[in-house]
Design a protein around this motif. Structure first.
Motif, PDB file in Angstrom:
ATOM      1  N   ILE A 180      -3.012  24.216 -19.756  1.00 57.69           N
ATOM      2  CA  ILE A 180      -2.100  23.981 -18.626  1.00 57.69           C
ATOM      3  C   ILE A 180      -2.641  24.650 -17.367  1.00 57.69           C
ATOM      4  O   ILE A 180      -2.620  24.059 -16.274  1.00 57.69           O
ATOM      5  N   THR A 181      -3.126  25.881 -17.503  1.00 60.51           N
ATOM      6  CA  THR A 181      -3.652  26.605 -16.338  1.00 60.51           C
ATOM      7  C   THR A 181      -4.810  25.860 -15.695  1.00 60.51           C
ATOM      8  O   THR A 181      -4.847  25.660 -14.470  1.00 60.51           O
ATOM      9  N   GLU A 182      -5.781  25.428 -16.511  1.00 58.05           N
ATOM     10  CA  GLU A 182      -6.957  24.749 -15.967  1.00 58.05           C
ATOM     11  C   GLU A 182      -6.599  23.393 -15.363  1.00 58.05           C
ATOM     12  O   GLU A 182      -7.154  23.008 -14.324  1.00 58.05           O
ATOM     13  N   VAL A 183      -5.683  22.682 -15.975  1.00 60.97           N
ATOM     14  CA  VAL A 183      -5.303  21.371 -15.439  1.00 60.97           C
ATOM     15  C   VAL A 183      -4.587  21.522 -14.097  1.00 60.97           C
ATOM     16  O   VAL A 183      -4.859  20.777 -13.145  1.00 60.97           O
ATOM     17  N   ILE A 184      -3.691  22.501 -14.003  1.00 66.50           N
ATOM     18  CA  ILE A 184      -2.982  22.700 -12.739  1.00 66.50           C
ATOM     19  C   ILE A 184      -3.953  23.155 -11.655  1.00 66.50           C
ATOM     20  O   ILE A 184      -3.859  22.702 -10.495  1.00 66.50           O
ATOM     21  N   LYS A 185      -4.904  24.024 -11.993  1.00 70.56           N
ATOM     22  CA  LYS A 185      -5.908  24.443 -11.003  1.00 70.56           C
ATOM     23  C   LYS A 185      -6.715  23.238 -10.508  1.00 70.56           C
ATOM     24  O   LYS A 185      -6.995  23.108  -9.310  1.00 70.56           O
ATOM     25  N   LYS A 186      -7.071  22.361 -11.425  1.00 73.46           N
ATOM     26  CA  LYS A 186      -7.890  21.191 -11.073  1.00 73.46           C
ATOM     27  C   LYS A 186      -7.114  20.221 -10.187  1.00 73.46           C
ATOM     28  O   LYS A 186      -7.707  19.546  -9.329  1.00 73.46           O
ATOM     29  N   HIS A 187      -5.801  20.140 -10.367  1.00 75.64           N
ATOM     30  CA  HIS A 187      -4.998  19.168  -9.629  1.00 75.64           C
ATOM     31  C   HIS A 187      -4.078  19.840  -8.613  1.00 75.64           C
ATOM     32  O   HIS A 187      -3.094  19.242  -8.173  1.00 75.64           O
ATOM     33  N   ALA A 188      -4.395  21.061  -8.228  1.00 75.71           N
ATOM     34  CA  ALA A 188      -3.530  21.786  -7.289  1.00 75.71           C
ATOM     35  C   ALA A 188      -3.416  21.055  -5.961  1.00 75.71           C
ATOM     36  O   ALA A 188      -2.374  21.104  -5.297  1.00 75.71           O
ATOM     37  N   HIS A 189      -4.495  20.368  -5.553  1.00 66.95           N
ATOM     38  CA  HIS A 189      -4.459  19.670  -4.262  1.00 66.95           C
ATOM     39  C   HIS A 189      -3.438  18.528  -4.262  1.00 66.95           C
ATOM     40  O   HIS A 189      -2.939  18.132  -3.206  1.00 66.95           O
ATOM     41  N   LEU A 190      -3.135  17.990  -5.440  1.00 64.28           N
ATOM     42  CA  LEU A 190      -2.132  16.925  -5.524  1.00 64.28           C
ATOM     43  C   LEU A 190      -0.716  17.479  -5.402  1.00 64.28           C
ATOM     44  O   LEU A 190       0.217  16.732  -5.070  1.00 64.28           O
ATOM     45  N   LEU A 191      -0.555  18.742  -5.697  1.00 60.27           N
ATOM     46  CA  LEU A 191       0.771  19.363  -5.663  1.00 60.27           C
ATOM     47  C   LEU A 191       1.125  19.903  -4.285  1.00 60.27           C
ATOM     48  O   LEU A 191       2.259  20.314  -4.050  1.00 60.27           O
ATOM     49  N   LEU A 192       0.130  19.942  -3.383  1.00 60.45           N
ATOM     50  CA  LEU A 192       0.364  20.470  -2.046  1.00 60.45           C
ATOM     51  C   LEU A 192       0.655  19.315  -1.090  1.00 60.45           C
ATOM     52  O   LEU A 192      -0.255  18.645  -0.599  1.00 60.45           O
ATOM     53  N   GLY A 193       1.918  19.067  -0.846  1.00 55.52           N
ATOM     54  CA  GLY A 193       2.315  18.026   0.098  1.00 55.52           C
ATOM     55  C   GLY A 193       2.687  18.629   1.440  1.00 55.52           C
ATOM     56  O   GLY A 193       2.520  19.831   1.687  1.00 55.52           O
ATOM     57  N   ARG A 194       3.229  17.802   2.309  1.00 51.80           N
ATOM     58  CA  ARG A 194       3.604  18.281   3.637  1.00 51.80           C
ATOM     59  C   ARG A 194       4.754  19.292   3.565  1.00 51.80           C
ATOM     60  O   ARG A 194       4.789  20.264   4.324  1.00 51.80           O
ATOM     61  N   GLN A 195       5.701  19.053   2.663  1.00 50.84           N
ATOM     62  CA  GLN A 195       6.825  19.977   2.542  1.00 50.84           C
ATOM     63  C   GLN A 195       6.352  21.355   2.089  1.00 50.84           C
ATOM     64  O   GLN A 195       6.758  22.382   2.631  1.00 50.84           O
ATOM     65  N   GLU A 196       5.467  21.384   1.086  1.00 49.57           N
ATOM     66  CA  GLU A 196       4.930  22.656   0.596  1.00 49.57           C
ATOM     67  C   GLU A 196       4.087  23.337   1.669  1.00 49.57           C
ATOM     68  O   GLU A 196       4.112  24.571   1.816  1.00 49.57           O
ATOM     69  N   THR A 197       3.337  22.520   2.425  1.00 52.14           N
ATOM     70  CA  THR A 197       2.531  23.086   3.517  1.00 52.14           C
ATOM     71  C   THR A 197       3.423  23.709   4.578  1.00 52.14           C
ATOM     72  O   THR A 197       3.118  24.784   5.109  1.00 52.14           O
ATOM     73  N   LYS A 198       4.539  23.024   4.880  1.00 54.31           N
ATOM     74  CA  LYS A 198       5.477  23.578   5.877  1.00 54.31           C
ATOM     75  C   LYS A 198       6.022  24.922   5.423  1.00 54.31           C
ATOM     76  O   LYS A 198       6.180  25.854   6.241  1.00 54.31           O
ATOM     77  N   GLN A 199       6.282  25.069   4.136  1.00 51.49           N
ATOM     78  CA  GLN A 199       6.768  26.349   3.626  1.00 51.49           C
ATOM     79  C   GLN A 199       5.717  27.444   3.780  1.00 51.49           C
ATOM     80  O   GLN A 199       6.041  28.578   4.149  1.00 51.49           O
ATOM     81  N   LEU A 200       4.441  27.110   3.507  1.00 51.15           N
ATOM     82  CA  LEU A 200       3.364  28.083   3.683  1.00 51.15           C
ATOM     83  C   LEU A 200       3.224  28.473   5.152  1.00 51.15           C
ATOM     84  O   LEU A 200       3.025  29.656   5.483  1.00 51.15           O
TER      85      LEU A 200
END
Length: 678
Positions: free
Chosen positions: A473-493
């Motif tokens: 799970i850790t490696e898969v999420i690291k590999k696909h982290a860019h897919l989880l970062l949308g505009r809403q998540e970017t706004k929070q950062l």
């Protein structure tokens, strides 16, 4: 600027100090005594009407202030009683009413009141407070784990989890404070007893020696004043002690105490018939028949009246429940709910239920909490909650991980076995079931527990199934982290960064770069496993180059170069050396010549034959590096790095491509091969 409420509380504290120091006239003492009784009534009424203890969280501090106020009143009334044989109309009225012409009876009544408060109410409240504080602290870890489990299961969001954790902490603080405050109440009760004895003994002495009273007159006067003073101070103390007991014994409910008592005590109307019949039978004893008959009649009538509307209520309740069920069905069939999608889903077959069932020792939910924290530190992005559910359509031992509804990884586990990864020996005679380690694709075997020690002694890396799936799970999420970062998540950062670096953020967004532009740059970094945790450095770069271009590819390259120290540390060994495959000048020139520039960005337009020659050379060098147990890292000039990465992504997505500007100057770079054009 102080509000009136703040000033009133401060004045109340000052009045307490004045009461202790300055003699007060009788009329003012009467006013303060009535205020004390009123406040005590308000406190016990509030305690009876709240639905959970935290709604009256100020009670421990309030108890201290009220106790000081009551002790101040005791000092003032004692001074007036001993000095003037007068403590105001309220004390005199209470004393004469309770005594009723017989000082001894009045004193006995007062003594019973004090004993009830001290030995029953105060002692019980103190014990319950102490036990409540202990059990609340002991239960905190379990409650915290329960919140984390609900968060991982998607039952609550981050904000709700934060509120629940805060509530648990406040509950622990509240019960701890109540435990301490109950000690003050106990001390107040003891002080009240001592003050009464002082008033009686020294009142008689002062009355006889200084005021010329006879012993009977002194006893009658000071007994009446003492009992009156004791009643007006101990009655509020009794109310406060009762309120304390109600608060610390109150379970969380949706209704207040009155509603709970009446609804629960009278929830079985037929029992009133039994109680009424028992009282009626007592009338055949020497007890007054008419009295028992009247009481039993009231009980029978109450049972009849409570039973009669029950059937109607049951019908109405069924109708209400049917309507509620219909609304729930209609809600669940809402189209908007049907199209919602979880960012990350982990599904598993029924044989893997022990992985997540805490009652069977499963700790996968706790592991996922740690994974999310670990990835937040490593990648600098908040990973969404992982929705965990079983799926009967999967094979019993199978599991799969979905990112935004699409399956990105799967595997199978054998819960009663261990996964042993081969150390690379040619002769592999370990008994087990051949498989492939899911996270890194290494050859492995499922072995039983009886050969675990043998495998470890032979050099195998042996891990349990929960660790296997957690790593996957850790490696898969690291590999696909860019897919989880949308505009809403970017706004929070961005909002989080703005709290510490407001000027820097204002210089970057909304002008010259929008949230979408920033999201593309950050996603580009995550796609190549570059952490974005150092957002200030990335934003400094965007502020410098964002006015020259809004091309996320170019901005990503500039950001990579600004993170040279981080990238160097990520790939270099402890001796600060890095073994790489370099790109020849011929290939670099060939790629640079075939870069096409358009208004929508730059791209590489290399003919198929040239591409094939470069790919073949890269494949050969990667194979040689793999035989030497070296990482496949390609080093080239900064101007062509992103084009080399684009070219190799289709054939070697795991290959790392770095530029010279992304490495620190003091790094020892050693070439283990050169990519050529033919």
């Amino acid at each position: 600027m102080f509000k009136f409420k703040d000033i009133s509380v401060l004045l109340f504290v000052i009045i307490i100090m004045v009461m202790i120091i300055v003699p007060l006239p009788g009329w003012l003492l009467s006013i303060l005594i009535l205020i004390n009784i009123s406040m005590s009534l308000i406190i016990i009424l509030v305690a009876m009407n709240i639905t959970e203890p935290l709604q009256f969280s100020v009670l421990p501090s309030l108890l201290l202030v009220i106790t000081m106020f009551r002790l101040g009143l005791n000092v003032s009334t004692t001074r007036s009683i001993l000095a003037e044989a007068d403590a105001g109309s309220v004390v005199d009225t209470f004393g004469s009413f309770v005594i009723g012409g017989n000082p001894l009876v009045g004193f006995v009544v007062f003594a019973i009141l004090v004993i009830v408060q001290f030995l029953v109410i105060t002692k019980g409240s103190e014990r319950v407070s102490e036990v409540g504080a202990r059990f609340t602290l002991d239960a905190m870890p379990g409650k915290q784990m329960s919140i984390d489990a609900d968060l991982n299961a998607g039952l609550i969001n981050e904000q709700q989890a934060k509120e629940r954790r805060s509530k648990i902490e406040r509950e622990a603080d509240f019960y701890g404070a109540m435990d301490g405050a109950s000690k003050f109440i106990k001390g107040d009760a003891i002080a009240g007893i001592i003050i009464v004895l002082i008033n009686i003994i020294f009142g008689i002495i002062i009355g006889m020696l200084q005021m010329g009273m006879s012993i009977g007159e002194a006893l009658s006067t000071y007994m009446q004043l003492t009992v009156g003073d004791g009643i007006v101070t101990q009655l509020p103390a009794l109310l406060i002690s009762t309120a304390t007991g109600i608060i610390v014994t109150r379970a969380v409910s949706e209704e207040n105490l009155s509603s709970d008592v009446t609804s629960q005590l009278l929830q079985y109307p037929k029992l009133l018939y039994i109680a009424g019949g028992t009282i009626f039978l007592l009338g055949f004893t020497p007890i007054n028949f008419w009295l028992t008959s009247s009481i039993s009649g009231v009980l029978f009538a109450g049972g009849y009246l409570l039973s009669r509307p029950t059937q109607e209520l049951e019908v109405d309740q069924i109708e209400i429940e049917d309507e509620e069920a219909a609304r729930q069905i209609e809600s669940t069939e809402n189209v908007v709910d049907l199209i919602s999608m979880d960012p990350i889903e982990f599904e598993f077959g029924y044989s893997l239920i022990p992985l997540v069932d805490s009652s069977q020792g499963g700790d996968l939910m706790d592991r996922i909490v740690m994974i999310r924290r670990q990835l937040a530190i490593e990648l600098g992005v908040v990973i969404p909650v992982v929705r965990i559910r079983d799926n009967i359509q999967l094979a019993p031992n199978a599991y799969q991980l979905k990112i935004k509804g699409n399956e990105v990884a799967s595997g199978e586990l054998m819960l009663d076995h261990y996964l042993a990864m081969t150390p690379g020996m040619e002769e592999d005679d370990l008994y087990g079931i051949d498989t492939v380690e899911p996270a890194f694709g290494l050859p492995a075997k499922w072995i039983s527990e009886d050969v675990k020690d043998e495998a470890e002694l032979s050099g195998y890396t042996v891990v349990d199934p929960p660790s296997v799936v957690s790593t996957h799970i850790t490696e898969v999420i690291k590999k696909h982290a860019h897919l989880l970062l949308g505009r809403q998540e970017t706004k929070q950062l961005v909002d989080h960064l703005k709290e510490s670096y407001p000027i820097l953020v204002e210089e970057v967004t909304p002008d010259p770069l929008s949230i979408g532009d920033i999201q593309k740059v950050l996603a580009k970094l995550l796609r190549e496993q570059v952490s974005i945790r150092n957002l200030p450095v990335i934003f400094e770069t965007l502020a410098d180059f964002g006015k020259m271009t809004n091309d996320p590819e170019l901005l990503g390259e500039y950001a990579r170069q600004s993170l040279a120290s981080q990238i160097t540390k990520q790939y270099a060994d402890e001796s600060k050396s890095l073994r790489v495959i370099t790109v020849s000048g011929e290939v670099e020139q060939m790629i640079a010549d075939h870069v096409q520039q358009t208004e929508h960005g730059n791209y590489l337009a290399l003919d198929p034959e040239s591409q094939q020659r470069i790919i073949s050379s890269v494949s050969e060098k990667i194979e040689q590096a793999t035989l030497q147990s070296e990482n496949s890292i390609i080093l080239c000039s900064p101007t062509i790095r992103m084009y080399v990465k684009q070219l190799l992504d289709r054939f070697f997505p795991e290959v790392i491509v770095l530029s010279y500007n992304e490495l620190e100057p003091d790094l020892d770079v050693q070439s283990i091969g050169v990519v050529k054009a033919g």
